[in-house]
Design an enzyme around this catalytic site. Structure first.
Site, mmCIF file in Angstrom:
data_model
loop_
_atom_site.group_PDB
_atom_site.id
_atom_site.type_symbol
_atom_site.label_atom_id
_atom_site.label_comp_id
_atom_site.label_asym_id
_atom_site.label_seq_id
_atom_site.Cartn_x
_atom_site.Cartn_y
_atom_site.Cartn_z
ATOM 1 N N SER A 97 -47.306 89.474 -9.228
ATOM 2 C CA SER A 97 -45.986 89.426 -8.608
ATOM 3 C C SER A 97 -45.715 90.747 -7.895
ATOM 4 C CB SER A 97 -44.902 89.197 -9.667
ATOM 5 O OG SER A 97 -45.043 87.928 -10.268
ATOM 6 N N LYS A 126 -34.839 84.164 -12.802
ATOM 7 C CA LYS A 126 -35.069 85.603 -12.955
ATOM 8 C C LYS A 126 -33.922 86.334 -12.272
ATOM 9 C CE LYS A 126 -38.877 88.894 -13.076
ATOM 10 N NZ LYS A 126 -40.270 89.180 -12.679
ATOM 11 N N ARG A 153 -45.112 78.670 -17.528
ATOM 12 C CA ARG A 153 -44.331 79.880 -17.803
ATOM 13 C C ARG A 153 -43.457 79.638 -19.028
ATOM 14 N NH1 ARG A 153 -39.343 82.275 -15.998
ATOM 15 N NH2 ARG A 153 -39.570 84.491 -15.532
#
Length: 207
Positions: free
Chosen positions: A109, A138, A40
């Site tokens: 997600s 996040k 990521r």
């Protein structure tokens, strides 16, 4: 689609590793028990992301652990990654599948049963459900309670991996909802010994 082991799913974030080498941290996490890796990179240039992905693929291939690429279909295609993980605001899965192929794995997600059912209907191979707990990776993520996580798992036939603030102290509670795996970031990468951190979490949910 390959039947992968989603039990301990490492998601990378270089902000947690300081001056350490990401390849080394990923390798240590795998040696400790990580069964999947997702690369990521939200701020890296395309070129940097590509070069890093090539290096990480070298590590995952060495241990025959699947490598997922977060968001970037172009990077996943460029390095022939095992899979691609998409968020709700990313490229539609139908478009990604057209270029990525049926033999590759695509995860989505989700944070609600409705999103989970739509993702499964659209062709997702697995779901990343969360955030289960508040997370620094996040900060704007919608929280998904453990009962909601259990409902998501019961609503679909594809694997469900929980994500968001999961660590060695809450891993068992999350895993006992019946999900297929835990997605972990800081609880492994922020530790001085990623191998030990992975092994501790793996032991708690499989021991």
């Amino acid at each position: 689609m390959l039947k992968w082991d989603y039990t301990l799913y490492l998601v990378t974030d270089r902000s947690y590793i300081g001056d350490r080498n990401l390849e080394d941290c990923v390798e240590e996490a795998i040696l400790g028990g990580a069964t999947m890796v997702q690369l990521r990179e939200k701020t890296a240039s395309s070129l940097d992301f590509y070069h890093l992905a090539v290096k990480i693929k070298g590590v995952t291939r060495k241990y025959q652990v699947p490598l997922m690429i977060n968001d970037r279909l172009d990077i996943a295609l460029a390095i022939d990654a095992d899979g691609l993980h998409l968020g709700q605001d990313d490229l539609p899965i139908e478009i990604a599948r057209r270029y990525f192929g049926r033999e590759k794995v695509i995860g989505i997600s989700v944070s609600t049963v409705e999103e989970a059912l739509l993702a499964e209907k659209s062709g997702a191979d697995y779901l990343g459900a969360g955030a289960v707990f508040p997370t620094g990776t996040k900060t704007d993520a919608k929280l998904v309670s453990l009962p909601e996580l259990s409902l998501i798992k019961k609503a679909v036939k594809i694997p469900v991996v929980a994500i968001g603030g999961i660590n060695e102290t809450n891993a068992c509670d999350v895993f006992h909802t019946g999900i297929d795996g835990l997605s972990v970031v800081s609880a492994i990468l922020a530790r001085k010994d990623p191998r030990k951190a992975s092994a501790e979490i793996k032991a708690r949910i499989t021991g």
